[in-house]
Design a protein around this motif. Structure first.
Motif: not given
Length: 370
Positions: A192, A204, A206, A229, A301
């Motif tokens: 995050s 990112d 995740l 994030l 990502r």
């Protein structure tokens, strides 16, 4: 020499032009290749004739190399020491590229010139040696000097498809293409969290069981910013085009022309804390090596311009790059960057090499004492 733009072809060409690989009289007569971060600067097909490696030349060359290997730093000229110090700041590895044969070096003007090429080809049909004044003109090469010669060519760089440089202004290209050795910058991220490589790319983190290390291999002129994030979108909206993210630069007006960042998802499997799992390739802007716990499934990502093909490279180019980091900066996700020492070989004494490497550290220590 054939390859992508900014791969270093012209730098290599210029280095070989000043070495024993090139005929001795050529460097003064041939223009050097243009070195520039802007793609396509080598417009002409530059070339030079490669020296004929006769036994005599190889003997003379080996003599020079043996002599250089015994030299200490005190025996080097001031210009040579300055040159080595300059290169030690520019790159990781460094050797002394020298020339054994020089067309402009003569002990006496009436000295008989011993030319291995001419003797090897038998230019003088009458078997007589000739006295020849030094010449620097390329068009004074004889037929026999160029007969059956091999040539080294420098070529214009091949432009890659989906290259991020095509989206940048000249000033931005100057920032993105490194002019000095790249020192990796390593950050530790928890799930995050997001990492920005300038305003060109966003990664990112995740999902993952534990924290991961992200080693950014890019020009030092491109800032790296870490945030959560949930704040990543607002950070990009507020700071893209400004100093915090650095590139692109030009405010909101510049960002109207710059394409939006499009996300794509990648899954990686960790290979341990000492070996990167993969590289996130950011086109000509560099890459980010991701290091995760062994067996850990990592979901990333990656955001980038749609016209640019960001991708995953496995295996990573430098799998142990995470070890090239200093101490962690307090209350920060960043580690102090650590440049590996250069390798000074082929002529500097051990003490000389050490002095060149620690010079900066000594200066810092003196400042701290003051």
């Amino acid at each position: 020499l054939v390859g992508s733009a900014n791969a270093g072809k012209s730098t290599l060409f210029n280095t070989l032009l000043e070495s024993d690989y090139c005929k001795s009289k050529v460097p003064d007569a041939i223009h050097k290749a243009t070195i520039s971060p802007w793609p396509g600067t080598t417009l002409n097909l530059l070339k030079f004739p490669i020296i004929n490696p006769t036994p005599y030349r190889m003997f003379r060359r080996q003599e020079r190399l043996n002599e250089a290997s015994r030299q200490t730093e005190s025996e080097l000229s001031q210009d040579e020491v300055k040159r080595l110090q300059h290169f030690s700041r520019q790159g990781y590895l460094m050797g002394r590229v020298g020339r054994t044969f020089r067309s402009d070096v003569r002990s006496r003007r009436d000295e008989i010139e011993f030319d291995p090429d001419r003797l090897a080809f038998g230019e003088n049909e009458e078997g007589q040696m000739t006295i020849k004044a030094p010449s620097r003109l390329a068009d004074e090469f004889t037929v026999n000097e160029l007969k059956d010669a091999h040539w080294l060519f420098d070529t214009p760089g091949i432009m890659k498809e989906h290259d991020i440089l095509s989206l940048l202004t000249e000033q931005e290209v100057m920032s993105v293409v490194p002019s000095q050795a790249v020192v990796p910058r390593t950050f530790v991220l928890k799930p995050s969290m997001s990492l920005f490589v300038g305003g060109l790319a966003r990664i990112d983190f995740l999902q993952g069981e534990t924290s991961c290390w992200f080693s950014v291999v890019a020009s030092s002129q491109v800032p790296v910013h870490i945030t959560s994030l949930e704040k990543a979108d607002s950070v990009y909206e507020k700071h893209a085009g400004h100093v915090l993210l650095g590139v692109p630069l030009g405010g909101s007006e510049r960002m109207k022309e710059f394409p939006a960042l499009i996300p794509q998802v990648f899954r990686l499997e960790g290979r341990g804390f000492l070996e990167a799992a993969a590289d996130i390739k950011l086109s000509s802007a560099g890459w980010v090596a991701v290091t995760a716990a062994e067996g850990d499934e990592v979901l990333l990502r990656v955001h980038g311009p749609e016209a640019v093909a960001f991708s995953v490279r496995t295996p990573p180019l430098l799998p142990h790059i995470v070890s090239l980091k200093g101490e962690r900066i307090q209350k920060s996700a960043a580690y102090k960057p650590m440049k590996p020492p250069g390798l000074l070989d082929g002529g500097l004494s051990i003490h000389g090499a050490e002095r060149l490497h620690v010079k900066k550290k000594v200066k810092k220590m003196k400042k701290m004492k003051k």
